[in-house]
Scaffold this motif. Structure first.
Motif, PDB file in Angstrom:
ATOM      1  N   SER A  59     -29.371  15.174 -21.623  1.00 26.32           N
ATOM      2  CA  SER A  59     -28.047  15.547 -22.117  1.00 26.32           C
ATOM      3  C   SER A  59     -27.002  15.252 -21.048  1.00 26.32           C
ATOM      4  O   SER A  59     -27.326  15.100 -19.867  1.00 26.32           O
ATOM      5  N   GLY A  60     -25.754  15.166 -21.465  1.00 27.70           N
ATOM      6  CA  GLY A  60     -24.656  14.939 -20.526  1.00 27.70           C
ATOM      7  C   GLY A  60     -24.363  13.485 -20.246  1.00 27.70           C
ATOM      8  O   GLY A  60     -23.543  13.178 -19.369  1.00 27.70           O
ATOM      9  N   ASN A  62     -22.652  11.530 -21.827  1.00 28.56           N
ATOM     10  CA  ASN A  62     -21.236  11.264 -22.097  1.00 28.56           C
ATOM     11  C   ASN A  62     -20.342  11.587 -20.897  1.00 28.56           C
ATOM     12  O   ASN A  62     -19.153  11.253 -20.900  1.00 28.56           O
ATOM     13  N   ASN A  63     -20.896  12.213 -19.871  1.00 30.98           N
ATOM     14  CA  ASN A  63     -20.108  12.554 -18.680  1.00 30.98           C
ATOM     15  C   ASN A  63     -19.905  11.365 -17.743  1.00 30.98           C
ATOM     16  O   ASN A  63     -19.087  11.440 -16.816  1.00 30.98           O
ATOM     17  N   ILE A  64     -20.659  10.296 -17.957  1.00 31.53           N
ATOM     18  CA  ILE A  64     -20.569   9.164 -17.031  1.00 31.53           C
ATOM     19  C   ILE A  64     -20.225   7.877 -17.767  1.00 31.53           C
ATOM     20  O   ILE A  64     -20.414   7.753 -18.971  1.00 31.53           O
ATOM     21  N   VAL A 177     -22.722  12.264  -8.830  1.00 34.65           N
ATOM     22  CA  VAL A 177     -23.049  12.837 -10.133  1.00 34.65           C
ATOM     23  C   VAL A 177     -24.250  13.771  -9.994  1.00 34.65           C
ATOM     24  O   VAL A 177     -25.339  13.334  -9.599  1.00 34.65           O
ATOM     25  N   THR A 204     -30.220  17.106 -17.202  1.00 32.11           N
ATOM     26  CA  THR A 204     -28.811  17.251 -17.567  1.00 32.11           C
ATOM     27  C   THR A 204     -27.932  16.533 -16.554  1.00 32.11           C
ATOM     28  O   THR A 204     -28.004  16.800 -15.355  1.00 32.11           O
ATOM     29  N   GLY A 206     -24.408  16.018 -14.997  1.00 28.88           N
ATOM     30  CA  GLY A 206     -23.147  16.744 -14.879  1.00 28.88           C
ATOM     31  C   GLY A 206     -21.954  15.812 -14.745  1.00 28.88           C
ATOM     32  O   GLY A 206     -22.082  14.594 -14.730  1.00 28.88           O
ATOM     33  N   ARG A 207     -20.794  16.411 -14.646  1.00 29.41           N
ATOM     34  CA  ARG A 207     -19.570  15.624 -14.489  1.00 29.41           C
ATOM     35  C   ARG A 207     -19.465  15.087 -13.061  1.00 29.41           C
ATOM     36  O   ARG A 207     -19.771  15.796 -12.097  1.00 29.41           O
ATOM     37  N   ASN A 233     -27.267  24.178 -14.588  1.00 28.83           N
ATOM     38  CA  ASN A 233     -28.155  23.748 -15.665  1.00 28.83           C
ATOM     39  C   ASN A 233     -29.633  23.937 -15.330  1.00 28.83           C
ATOM     40  O   ASN A 233     -30.495  23.285 -15.908  1.00 28.83           O
TER      41      ASN A 233
END
Length: 247
Positions: A59-60, A62-64, A177, A204, A206-207, A233
């Protein structure tokens, strides 16, 4: 069943390392394309996850920006962290890995062919040369993955972070990241038997945390920020913030 699964996994590990290791070396030699050789390495990671009966829930993403270069920093619970990141992180990257791994027959040659960067943790000068080389790779557009703890946790709980990887990130001036890996300790603990326990690893992303404008004097603040982002997380049993039954 656990014994049969373990035997099956170790056969897969041996055969995949031998066959795909040679394939990575050949591909890199013939094509001069480390990116293509990295894809062979990604197949190696996925084959061994499959062989162990391990599912990775990612998941996540979409943060990168998968086309951008970063320094990825992940907590380290098990050897399966390597398979999970290599198999499931859909970006071109290179590992900053301890020098001893490059002495392993076939595997070490494959790592060198793909462009992974050895770090000699016993020689401070050589270690900083490796860090500077890795920072240059990131500035040139190739991401690097590090384990800030330096080694696997013995009990699944996140350990203290070493500073070298954060100096790398600051030198590169590219974002770092955080990657939280939860549950891999259950698959194969660092200490204990060699039995494989099929299960789920949650990974996960992260941003990104900016490093532009930072100096090495600010590395401690950067370490604290990345550590907290990873902890967010992880379960409380892993030194994180999520309830254990959240996994």
């Amino acid at each position: 069943m656990q014994l049969l699964r373990s035997l099956f996994f170790y056969v897969c590990l041996f055969l995949s390392t031998f066959l795909l290791g040679i394939a990575a070396v050949v591909v890199a030699y013939i094509t001069r394309n480390q990116g293509l050789a990295h894809k062979v390495g990604r197949l190696w990671g996925n084959v061994n996850l499959w062989g162990a009966g391990v599912t990775v829930k990612l998941s996540g993403l979409n943060n990168i920006d998968v086309s951008a270069s970063y320094v990825y920093a992940a907590n380290h619970q098990s050897w399966f962290d390597i398979f999970a990141i290599l198999g499931k992180l859909p970006v071109q990257f290179r590992w900053l890995a301890k020098q001893e791994l490059f002495r392993i027959p076939i595997l070490g040659h494959a790592m060198g062919s793909i462009g992974y960067i050895p770090i000699n943790r016993k020689d401070r000068r050589q270690a900083f040369e490796s860090i500077s080389e890795a920072a240059g790779r990131v500035r040139d557009g190739i991401s690097v993955v590090i384990f800030p703890e330096g080694t696997r946790s013995t009990d699944g709980v996140m350990q203290a972070f070493k500073k070298g990887g954060f100096i790398l990130a600051i030198q590169s001036q590219q974002p770092i990241v955080p990657i939280s890996i939860s549950g891999s300790y259950r698959i194969l603990p660092k200490q204990g038997d060699w039995n494989i326990r099929p299960g789920v690893i949650r990974m996960t992303i992260g941003r990104p945390i900016p490093t532009a404008g930072l100096s090495t004097k600010q590395r401690d603040q950067l370490i604290a920020a990345v550590r907290e982002a990873i902890r967010a997380n992880l379960t409380k049993g892993e030194g994180g913030l999520l309830p254990t039954n959240e996994f």
